[in-house]
Design a protein around this motif. Structure first.
Motif, PDB file in Angstrom:
ATOM      1  N   ASP A  13       7.269 -20.552  48.465  1.00 26.14           N
ATOM      2  CA  ASP A  13       7.648 -20.614  47.056  1.00 26.14           C
ATOM      3  C   ASP A  13       8.518 -19.430  46.612  1.00 26.14           C
ATOM      4  N   GLU A  14       9.287 -18.848  47.523  1.00 24.68           N
ATOM      5  CA  GLU A  14      10.142 -17.688  47.225  1.00 24.68           C
ATOM      6  C   GLU A  14       9.340 -16.515  46.641  1.00 24.68           C
ATOM      7  N   ARG A  15       8.041 -16.485  46.883  1.00 24.37           N
ATOM      8  CA  ARG A  15       7.179 -15.397  46.391  1.00 24.37           C
ATOM      9  C   ARG A  15       6.585 -14.580  47.525  1.00 24.37           C
ATOM     10  N   TYR A  16       6.099 -15.252  48.539  1.00 24.47           N
ATOM     11  CA  TYR A  16       5.404 -14.589  49.639  1.00 24.47           C
ATOM     12  C   TYR A  16       6.202 -14.795  50.925  1.00 24.47           C
ATOM     13  N   PHE A  17       6.443 -13.722  51.640  1.00 25.31           N
ATOM     14  CA  PHE A  17       7.274 -13.766  52.833  1.00 25.31           C
ATOM     15  C   PHE A  17       6.544 -13.100  53.998  1.00 25.31           C
ATOM     16  N   ALA A  18       6.729 -13.635  55.181  1.00 23.74           N
ATOM     17  CA  ALA A  18       6.178 -13.039  56.395  1.00 23.74           C
ATOM     18  C   ALA A  18       7.192 -13.212  57.518  1.00 23.74           C
ATOM     19  N   SER A  19       7.246 -12.236  58.402  1.00 26.99           N
ATOM     20  CA  SER A  19       8.120 -12.345  59.565  1.00 26.99           C
ATOM     21  C   SER A  19       7.499 -11.602  60.740  1.00 26.99           C
ATOM     22  N   ALA A  20       7.897 -12.016  61.918  1.00 25.39           N
ATOM     23  CA  ALA A  20       7.446 -11.374  63.154  1.00 25.39           C
ATOM     24  C   ALA A  20       8.575 -11.459  64.161  1.00 25.39           C
ATOM     25  N   SER A  21       8.690 -10.430  64.987  1.00 29.21           N
ATOM     26  CA  SER A  21       9.702 -10.465  66.041  1.00 29.21           C
ATOM     27  C   SER A  21       9.120  -9.871  67.316  1.00 29.21           C
ATOM     28  N   PHE A  22       9.680 -10.301  68.427  1.00 29.95           N
ATOM     29  CA  PHE A  22       9.278  -9.804  69.740  1.00 29.95           C
ATOM     30  C   PHE A  22      10.522  -9.698  70.597  1.00 29.95           C
ATOM     31  N   ARG A  23      10.681  -8.545  71.253  1.00 34.00           N
ATOM     32  CA  ARG A  23      11.828  -8.329  72.138  1.00 34.00           C
ATOM     33  C   ARG A  23      11.316  -7.778  73.462  1.00 34.00           C
ATOM     34  N   SER A  45       6.043  -9.403  52.533  1.00 31.96           N
ATOM     35  CA  SER A  45       6.481  -8.944  51.216  1.00 31.96           C
ATOM     36  C   SER A  45       6.018  -9.934  50.148  1.00 31.96           C
ATOM     37  N   TRP A  46       5.946  -9.410  48.941  1.00 32.59           N
ATOM     38  CA  TRP A  46       5.518 -10.191  47.786  1.00 32.59           C
ATOM     39  C   TRP A  46       6.546  -9.970  46.697  1.00 32.59           C
ATOM     40  N   ASN A  47       7.181 -11.032  46.233  1.00 34.40           N
ATOM     41  CA  ASN A  47       8.202 -10.960  45.195  1.00 34.40           C
ATOM     42  C   ASN A  47       7.526 -11.102  43.830  1.00 34.40           C
ATOM     43  N   LEU A  48       7.197  -9.977  43.218  1.00 30.10           N
ATOM     44  CA  LEU A  48       6.502  -9.992  41.941  1.00 30.10           C
ATOM     45  C   LEU A  48       7.363 -10.532  40.811  1.00 30.10           C
ATOM     46  N   ALA A  49       8.667 -10.428  40.929  1.00 26.09           N
ATOM     47  CA  ALA A  49       9.558 -10.906  39.870  1.00 26.09           C
ATOM     48  C   ALA A  49       9.410 -12.406  39.639  1.00 26.09           C
ATOM     49  N   LYS A  50       8.894 -13.141  40.595  1.00 26.08           N
ATOM     50  CA  LYS A  50       8.683 -14.580  40.453  1.00 26.08           C
ATOM     51  C   LYS A  50       7.327 -14.922  39.838  1.00 26.08           C
ATOM     52  N   GLU A  51       6.480 -13.940  39.631  1.00 29.49           N
ATOM     53  CA  GLU A  51       5.155 -14.179  39.059  1.00 29.49           C
ATOM     54  C   GLU A  51       5.242 -14.325  37.546  1.00 29.49           C
ATOM     55  N   SER A  52       4.385 -15.147  36.983  1.00 29.98           N
ATOM     56  CA  SER A  52       4.433 -15.429  35.540  1.00 29.98           C
ATOM     57  C   SER A  52       4.160 -14.191  34.690  1.00 29.98           C
ATOM     58  N   ASN A  62      14.138  -7.897  39.610  1.00 34.35           N
ATOM     59  CA  ASN A  62      13.789  -7.952  41.025  1.00 34.35           C
ATOM     60  C   ASN A  62      12.763  -6.865  41.303  1.00 34.35           C
ATOM     61  N   LEU A  63      11.568  -7.261  41.705  1.00 34.83           N
ATOM     62  CA  LEU A  63      10.503  -6.316  42.030  1.00 34.83           C
ATOM     63  C   LEU A  63       9.745  -6.883  43.216  1.00 34.83           C
ATOM     64  N   ARG A  64       9.703  -6.115  44.298  1.00 34.59           N
ATOM     65  CA  ARG A  64       9.102  -6.617  45.521  1.00 34.59           C
ATOM     66  C   ARG A  64       8.312  -5.512  46.208  1.00 34.59           C
ATOM     67  N   PHE A  65       7.121  -5.841  46.687  1.00 36.26           N
ATOM     68  CA  PHE A  65       6.341  -4.962  47.557  1.00 36.26           C
ATOM     69  C   PHE A  65       6.586  -5.408  48.980  1.00 36.26           C
ATOM     70  N   ARG A  66       6.866  -4.438  49.857  1.00 36.22           N
ATOM     71  CA  ARG A  66       7.156  -4.762  51.244  1.00 36.22           C
ATOM     72  C   ARG A  66       6.392  -3.824  52.158  1.00 36.22           C
ATOM     73  N   GLY A  67       6.012  -4.342  53.294  1.00 34.74           N
ATOM     74  CA  GLY A  67       5.369  -3.530  54.319  1.00 34.74           C
ATOM     75  C   GLY A  67       5.713  -4.069  55.688  1.00 34.74           C
ATOM     76  N   SER A  68       5.821  -3.158  56.658  1.00 36.89           N
ATOM     77  CA  SER A  68       6.119  -3.586  58.019  1.00 36.89           C
ATOM     78  C   SER A  68       5.559  -2.583  59.012  1.00 36.89           C
ATOM     79  N   TYR A  69       5.386  -3.050  60.234  1.00 34.04           N
ATOM     80  CA  TYR A  69       4.896  -2.197  61.312  1.00 34.04           C
ATOM     81  C   TYR A  69       5.443  -2.742  62.616  1.00 34.04           C
TER      82      TYR A  69
END
Length: 84
Positions: A13-23, A45-52, A62-69
């Motif tokens: 829903d253009e709000r919650y995003f996930a990704s993974a990669s392997f090399r 990541s979570w796109n807060l700008a799309k929240e009511s 545009n407001l987004r929380f992102r995290g990666s490892y």
């Protein structure tokens, strides 16, 4: 050197995003031991700008929380003959 790369992405829903990669990298410069290395990463990541509760605030467009490892690596420095 030879590499194999895979990547997967998902968004809900253009709000919650996930990704993974392997090399997987292989190189003859790594010496007689293991010549292959595995490198991976995950992110969300979570796109807060799309929240009511935020979308009616006109100062925020545009407001987004992102995290990666993940992991990374480099090949060892090779000295050519005649170099110091």
């Amino acid at each position: 050197m030879m590499s194999i790369l895979s990547r997967a992405e998902y968004n809900f829903d253009e709000r919650y995003f996930a990704s993974a990669s392997f090399r997987r990298d292989g190189a003859s410069r790594l010496g007689p031991g293991p010549r292959w290395g595995n490198f991976w990463s995950v992110a969300a990541s979570w796109n807060l700008a799309k929240e009511s509760f935020i979308k009616d605030i006109e100062q925020i467009n545009n407001l987004r929380f992102r995290g990666s490892y993940g992991t990374n690596g480099t090949l060892p420095q090779v000295t050519m003959p005649g170099e110091t």
